[in-house]
Write a protein that holds these residues in place. Structure first.
Motif, short mmCIF file in Angstrom:
data_model
loop_
_atom_site.label_atom_id
_atom_site.label_comp_id
_atom_site.label_asym_id
_atom_site.label_seq_id
_atom_site.Cartn_x
_atom_site.Cartn_y
_atom_site.Cartn_z
N PHE A 192 48.03 36.11 98.96
CA PHE A 192 48.41 36.02 100.37
C PHE A 192 47.77 34.80 101.03
O PHE A 192 48.45 34.02 101.72
CB PHE A 192 47.98 37.30 101.10
CG PHE A 192 48.21 37.26 102.58
CD1 PHE A 192 49.48 37.35 103.11
CD2 PHE A 192 47.13 37.12 103.45
CE1 PHE A 192 49.70 37.31 104.48
CE2 PHE A 192 47.34 37.08 104.82
CZ PHE A 192 48.62 37.17 105.34
N ILE A 193 46.47 34.59 100.79
CA ILE A 193 45.77 33.43 101.38
C ILE A 193 46.30 32.13 100.78
O ILE A 193 46.48 31.13 101.49
CB ILE A 193 44.25 33.56 101.16
CG1 ILE A 193 43.71 34.82 101.84
CG2 ILE A 193 43.52 32.33 101.71
CD1 ILE A 193 42.26 35.12 101.52
N LEU A 207 49.33 31.17 102.55
CA LEU A 207 49.06 30.63 103.88
C LEU A 207 48.66 29.16 103.83
O LEU A 207 49.17 28.33 104.58
CB LEU A 207 47.97 31.45 104.57
CG LEU A 207 48.33 32.87 105.02
CD1 LEU A 207 47.12 33.53 105.66
CD2 LEU A 207 49.50 32.85 105.99
N SER A 214 51.48 26.84 102.72
CA SER A 214 52.54 26.64 103.72
C SER A 214 52.18 25.57 104.73
O SER A 214 53.03 25.18 105.54
CB SER A 214 52.82 27.96 104.44
OG SER A 214 51.69 28.38 105.20
N CYS A 215 50.95 25.07 104.70
CA CYS A 215 50.56 23.97 105.59
C CYS A 215 51.18 22.64 105.17
O CYS A 215 51.16 21.67 105.95
CB CYS A 215 49.03 23.82 105.60
SG CYS A 215 48.15 25.22 106.32
N TRP A 256 54.66 30.37 98.92
CA TRP A 256 54.44 29.49 100.07
C TRP A 256 55.52 29.63 101.15
O TRP A 256 55.28 29.32 102.31
CB TRP A 256 54.34 28.03 99.63
CG TRP A 256 53.11 27.73 98.84
CD1 TRP A 256 52.22 28.62 98.32
CD2 TRP A 256 52.63 26.43 98.48
NE1 TRP A 256 51.22 27.97 97.65
CE2 TRP A 256 51.44 26.62 97.73
CE3 TRP A 256 53.09 25.13 98.68
CZ2 TRP A 256 50.71 25.56 97.20
CZ3 TRP A 256 52.37 24.07 98.16
CH2 TRP A 256 51.18 24.29 97.43
#
Length: 280
Positions: A115-116, A119, A122-123, A142
C-alpha cells in the motif's frame, strides 16, 4: 554533467537488514536520497534503481519533476501470493511457511508495504517500465496508467544471430548451459538437482556424456558464497565431475559456450524481462 559521490550507499544494502529487508532498504533509501538532495537539487529526478521511496522526497521537498524507470517492482502481487499460500521461496523462509501465525503477520506486513509502495510510486510524473509483466504490476500497485509506458531495454542480439548453428560441434557430448547472475532468485540449486536426476537416469543406460555449465557474474562476497554453496550441492549430489562454474568470463568465451550448447537452462520464477541474462 556532474557526478556526486554518496557516502551513505551502505544504507540500501540488503545485508544490513536480515529481517524486514524491504522496509529497511526503503527507509535507508530515503536517507540516501536526502544526502543526495543536500548536495544537489536537480530540476528533474529519475529513479532507475528501484528506490521509489525517494520520489516524494525529491518531488515535495526538492520541488523536482520526478520520473521512474522500473525494472522490477519492489513488491508484487506474486510475492503476496507466495506468502498467502505459505509456499517456500527465496524471499519466504521455511520456518515462516510452517508457522500459520508468522505467515499471517508477514502477509499483513507485505500488504501494508504494498500500500505504501503504491502511494510513493504514484508521485511519479512519468513512469517507464521494461516489460509487460512489470507494467501489469506497476499499474496494479501505483495506479498511474495515464503516465505509464513500456520502454524496452535496448538489446543488441546481432552478435548471437551471427553464431553458426549448423557447424560440426568441436566438443563431444552435450552441454547444458545456464546464463545468469548468481543471485537467489535465479534458483541455480534447482538446475543442479534437475541435472543430477537426469544423470542418474543416464547412468543406468550408459556412461553420461553430459555437462552442466553455470555461467554468471558475481557482484560481491554474497554472490561468491552462493557459488561455493552450489559447488557443495553438486558434491553432495555426486555430480561435481559434470558441473562447471564459469564466473565473470569474457563475452567471447560466453559466445563460445552458447555456440556449443545443446540445451539452455533458466529457472527464475517470474522473470520480468523473459530472458536469461549475463551480468557483470
Amino acid at each position: 554533467m556532474q557526478f556526486v559521490f554518496l557516502r551513505k550507499r551502505y544504507l540500501v544494502e540488503d545485508s544490513l537488514y536480515p529481517h524486514f529487508t524491504l522496509l529497511g532498504q526503503s527507509l535507508g533509501s530515503i536517507f540516501l536520497g536526502w544526502e543526495a538532495l543536500m548536495q544537489c537539487v536537480p530540476d528533474v529526478y529519475i529513479d532507475s534503481m528501484g528506490y521509489a521511496f525517494t520520489l516524494p522526497l525529491f518531488k515535495y521537498i526538492g520541488g523536482c519533476q520526478v520520473g521512474s524507470y522500473v525494472h522490477y517492482p519492489t513488491i508484487s502481487t506474486d510475492m503476496l501470493s507466495v506468502v498467502k499460500n505459505q509456499n517456500i521461496g527465496f524471499n519466504n523462509a521455511a520456518f515462516i511457511t510452517r508457522n500459520p501465525f508468522l505467515s499471517k503477520v508477514k502477509l499483513i506486513y507485505y500488504y501494508l508495504f504494498a500500500f505504501i509502495y503504491g502511494l510513493v510510486g504514484s508521485c511519479s510524473d512519468v513512469v517507464m517500465v521494461n516489460s509487460s509483466w512489470t507494467l501489469n504490476h506497476i499499474l496494479s500497485l501505483w495506479k498511474v496508467g495515464n503516465c505509464t509506458n513500456i520502454v524496452y531495454p535496448p538489446c543488441d542480439v546481432q552478435t548471437f544471430l551471427d553464431i553458426p548453428l549448423h557447424e560440426k560441434k568441436m566438443t563431444p557430448g552435450h552441454l547444458l548451459v545456464s546464463v545468469g547472475q548468481f543471485r537467489p532468485e535465479k534458483n541455480h540449486p534447482l538446475q543442479i538437482r534437475a541435472f543430477a536426476k537426469l544423470l542418474n537416469k543416464k547412468m543406468v543406460e550408459s556412461p553420461p556424456s553430459l555437462k552442466l555449465v553455470l555461467i554468471g557474474g558475481c557482484r560481491n562476497k554474497d554472490d561468491e558464497l552462493r557459488v561455493n554453496q552450489l559447488r557443495r550441492l553438486s558434491e553432495d549430489l555426486g555430480v561435481q565431475e559434470y558441473v562447471e562454474f564459469k564466473i565473470n568470463i569474457p563475452f567471447d568465451e560466453l559466445k563460445n559456450y552458447l555456440s556449443e550448447a545443446t540445451i539452455g537452462l533458466h529457472t527464475m520464477w517470474n522473470e520480468h524481462f523473459g530472458i536469461g541474462e549475463f551480468g557483470l
